[in-house]
Design a protein around this motif. Sequence first.
Motif, PDB file in Angstrom:
ATOM      1  N   GLU A  22       0.846  -1.188   0.000  1.00 34.29           N
ATOM      2  CA  GLU A  22       0.000   0.000   0.000  1.00 34.29           C
ATOM      3  C   GLU A  22       0.882   1.239   0.000  1.00 34.29           C
ATOM      4  O   GLU A  22       1.890   1.310   0.711  1.00 34.29           O
ATOM      5  CB  GLU A  22      -0.924   0.002   1.223  1.00 34.29           C
ATOM      6  CG  GLU A  22      -1.902   1.168   1.205  1.00 34.29           C
ATOM      7  CD  GLU A  22      -2.994   1.025   2.256  1.00 34.29           C
ATOM      8  OE1 GLU A  22      -3.421   2.052   2.798  1.00 34.29           O
ATOM      9  OE2 GLU A  22      -3.405  -0.121   2.529  1.00 34.29           O
TER      10      GLU A  22
ATOM     11  N   SER B  20       0.525   5.114   0.673  1.00 31.57           N
ATOM     12  CA  SER B  20      -0.350   6.184   1.171  1.00 31.57           C
ATOM     13  C   SER B  20      -0.081   7.473   0.415  1.00 31.57           C
ATOM     14  O   SER B  20       0.948   7.633  -0.257  1.00 31.57           O
ATOM     15  CB  SER B  20      -0.116   6.406   2.665  1.00 31.57           C
ATOM     16  OG  SER B  20       1.197   6.891   2.888  1.00 31.57           O
TER      17      SER B  20
ATOM     18  N   HIS C 186      -5.788   5.626  -1.121  1.00 28.70           N
ATOM     19  CA  HIS C 186      -4.949   4.475  -0.778  1.00 28.70           C
ATOM     20  C   HIS C 186      -4.528   3.757  -2.061  1.00 28.70           C
ATOM     21  O   HIS C 186      -5.188   2.826  -2.521  1.00 28.70           O
ATOM     22  CB  HIS C 186      -5.699   3.516   0.151  1.00 28.70           C
ATOM     23  CG  HIS C 186      -6.110   4.140   1.446  1.00 28.70           C
ATOM     24  ND1 HIS C 186      -5.194   4.440   2.438  1.00 28.70           N
ATOM     25  CD2 HIS C 186      -7.322   4.547   1.913  1.00 28.70           C
ATOM     26  CE1 HIS C 186      -5.825   4.988   3.465  1.00 28.70           C
ATOM     27  NE2 HIS C 186      -7.122   5.068   3.167  1.00 28.70           N
TER      28      HIS C 186
END
Length: 683
Positions: A567, A569, A607
């Motif tokens: 992921e 951010s 995200h």
Amino acid sequence: MTTLDPVAVFRTEAAECLEAIEAGLLDLTHQLDNKDLVDAVFRGLHTLKGSGAMFGFEALAAFTHHCETAFDRVRKGEVAATSELVAAVLTAQDHMRALVDQPDADHGDTGHKLLAQLQAAVGGKEAAPAAVPAPAPAAVCEAPAKKTNSWRIRFSLPANSMANGTNPLGLLDELRDLGECTVRANSSAIPPLDALTPTELHISWDVTLTSEQDRSAIDDVFIFVLDDMELSVEEIDASAAATAAPVEEKAAPARVAAASAAPVSPTTVAEFRPVEAVPAKREVPAAVSQAKAAENVRVPAERLDELMDRVGELVIAQSRLSQLASASTDIALRSVSEEIERLSGELRDTMMVLRMVPVATLFSRFRRLVHDLARETGKVIELVTEGESTEVDKTVIERLADPLVHLVRNSIDHGLETPADRLASGKTEAGTVTLSARQAGGEVIISIKDDGRGINRERVRAKAESSGLIQPGQPLSDSELLQLIFAPGFSTAAAITNLSGRGVGMDVVKKTVEALRGAIDIVSVPGQGSEVSLRIPLTLAIIDGLLVRVGSGRYVIPLSAVEECLELSLEEDLRSRGRSFISLRDSLVPFLRLRDLFRTGTKPDVHQKVVVISTGTERVGLVVDQIVGDHQTVIKSMSKLHNNVATFSGATILGDGSVALILDVGHLVAAGQQQEAQLRVAG
């Protein structure tokens, strides 16, 4: 129901027979005193001659007869097996292929020249080359110098044997070639005219043979039909032979003897009944032979391609059903959808296995090429193959044949030194070319390696600068410099020869590999040799993919290239602006923002995800907005309008009918590594 063309079946089996003969001859070049190899080549030539005569390929049978005779003399110890004889039969084998493919074409005096070479190879004692046309049945042996044996041969063939391409007259002709024959035809099993089927065979034969040959020669005559026929062979003395064969037909050809034999008395006919075959070394029980025949089924390749297309359409329809089921609250519909998804997945996997063939079928072609190039260049070359059991999609195998030919020829011509140069540099006289294959994830890596002089980087750079491919003094990495040899028209050869110098071979290699969504790696050490590795997808039909969303578009990443997903951010994305690196277990991995690369014009999701992909040891991250999930991807080729779009390797149809483009992993990894190199130079 499709009826197979007997001639087409013969051509297929003849091609396999010629491949076996070629393999035996190439093995024989290294073991000239190996009697088993001599026998194997002889049997192959005998098989090809016999089957050619049965199917009406008379020119092939006549020409092959001379090669068979030469190896028969080697088998009997009358002449020695030499490299000249092997080379002559190898060259003659190419003419045999032409006679199989184009039996009615005008081949000029090629046959005469080849038979002259064969005659010279066996010491001038072979039959005169003028006897290329199909010979008439040989005259009966007049005065046998060796001990003669008398045999009584009774045989009958299945009713459908002629429809399957077996000619009984050819069998009788071959028996006559062994010695004096008396042939009787038993017609008692022929049904009444109103019940007679013209294509069925109802005649059996009783043959008395006097010959110098042993039992194995008789078995060889029936080598193609032993499993299905009824055969009885018994040795008899001379007086019994005279009693068993009162009708003299010694000087007439077998065809005439079978067609116009003297009338057989009812008593004689009644005494003759088809008997069960006497067990011979080549015979196997009927149940076993039927089981072996059932183990393999010959299926035309186009039928597999058609079946693959149907499976692809089924996968697309199943994807549509799954999408509808996921939006429904009907439990039964979801259950059926999951079951169909499982079954279609199993069918897809089974279909992919059917299309897989071992690379041994590809590597075996190069034994002959290396043998011929060694004779042409005067170099001593050993071919080593590794990983022959590695399986690849049959379409990949077909399309890799030409590129590998160019690479092998290039290794032999440019890479390997002459024996004198190798000895002077402290190497062995024989150079080695190694073909290897191994599987790495969803790719197969095929390597061509030689232990020659290596690539001369100064000559490559000089040629590239003189050709305008690069600017003088332009800085290049070693990998970029070596990749220049794949540029169109590039060649460092001083003169044009039969092997190289025109600068087209390596360009063909690159275009073909790129069309297969593959990549090429080169490693070369001066004085030690070079290795060219082709990284090719295992299949070009259906793959497992990772479906992702970038902006409003959806794309597929081949799942075999995906290492992991992370992921990213919004804060990390902002911090990485200008350097585009992520820290992954103490190592920096460059990443590409697909939103910027595809110019979507949309804002990034809160995200975002980073999909880390790799090819070999190289890795790069792809920033996407959303990971949708895995997807069975039916690969569709791009249109001609989009052939030059290197970022994508194909397209697929999703369950809702929309199109998703398939990302070219190799191109994206290369772009990421190039970006990394530029940042390092700038920093």
